[in-house]
Motif scaffolding. Structure first.
Motif, short mmCIF file in Angstrom:
data_model
loop_
_atom_site.label_atom_id
_atom_site.label_comp_id
_atom_site.label_asym_id
_atom_site.label_seq_id
_atom_site.Cartn_x
_atom_site.Cartn_y
_atom_site.Cartn_z
N LEU A 39 -38.91 5.00 8.27
CA LEU A 39 -39.85 5.79 7.48
C LEU A 39 -41.29 5.41 7.82
CD1 LEU A 39 -38.26 5.81 3.90
CD2 LEU A 39 -38.47 7.73 5.49
N ILE A 79 -43.02 14.82 5.66
CA ILE A 79 -42.69 13.48 6.16
C ILE A 79 -43.50 12.42 5.44
CG2 ILE A 79 -44.34 13.48 8.08
CD1 ILE A 79 -41.06 12.26 8.86
N ARG A 81 -44.51 12.37 2.42
CA ARG A 81 -44.02 12.11 1.07
C ARG A 81 -42.88 11.09 1.08
NH1 ARG A 81 -45.56 17.45 0.73
NH2 ARG A 81 -43.55 18.33 1.21
N ASP A 82 -42.20 10.94 2.21
CA ASP A 82 -41.12 9.95 2.30
C ASP A 82 -41.65 8.53 2.15
OD1 ASP A 82 -39.26 11.96 2.67
OD2 ASP A 82 -39.24 11.76 4.85
N SER A 99 -41.44 6.37 -1.13
CA SER A 99 -40.31 5.53 -1.51
C SER A 99 -40.56 4.07 -1.14
CB SER A 99 -39.02 6.03 -0.86
OG SER A 99 -39.06 5.85 0.54
#
Length: 181
Positions: A43, A166, A168-169, A172
């Motif tokens: 990520l 992408i 926004r990942d 996490s």
């Protein structure tokens, strides 16, 4: 222009040239992580790529993966050193699992030996920090990440990246804002 993994599947890309002074050509971020955090490291790599930054990630490097499968620590050390030689900085992913890692401290020490800039990306679930994190820049939230990316010359405008799915990942992994004590 999107960044790239300079060592994707073992093939060095044309941007992985080492200059005559022994420094890598262009910005490249070596991503250090504990094996159990490989999905989080991916990520982070995707975020760097979206920002237009090149990176090195062991899970995409054939030499690293072959060394891991064979249990060949010397070959793994060589792959790490090759990655660091072609990188300008080391970004260590600091998670709860990092405390049990043998490789992350090795990679940090090797990066220091190569005079590479150290950056520590602190996972949102981590509240305490190892003392050696004072040796580099600490990224504890999205604001820190954006500031650091701008400082090292990320070519992609952050506004464009932040609109991308992408990006926004990475939520996490990093909170938008965090105060560490």
């Amino acid at each position: 222009m999107a960044g790239q993994n300079r060592f994707f599947r073992g093939g060095l890309h044309e941007r992985s040239v080492i200059k005559a002074d022994g420094r890598p050509a262009g910005t490249c971020v070596f991503i250090s992580h504990k094996w159990e955090d490989k999905e989080v490291a991916r990520l982070v790599a995707m975020e760097l790529q979206a920002l237009g930054l090149d990176y090195w990630l062991d899970v995409d490097d054939d030499d690293s993966m072959a060394a891991a499968r064979e249990g060949n620590e010397a070959a793994m050390c060589n792959a790490v050193e090759r990655g660091l030689q072609n990188s300008t900085c080391l970004l260590a992913l600091i998670s709860r699992r990092t405390r049990g890692s043998w490789w992350v401290p090795f990679e940090i020490g090797a990066a220091r030996a190569y005079s590479r800039t150290l950056v520590f990306l602190v996972h949102k679930d981590v509240s305490d920090r190892p003392a050696w994190m004072t040796l580099g820049t600490v990224i504890s939230d999205r604001l820190d990440l954006d500031s650091w990316a701008n400082a090292i010359g990320a070519p992609t405008r952050l506004v464009e990246v932040r609109k991308a799915a992408i990006s926004r990942d990475i939520d996490s992994v990093l909170p938008r804002v965090r105060i560490l004590r």
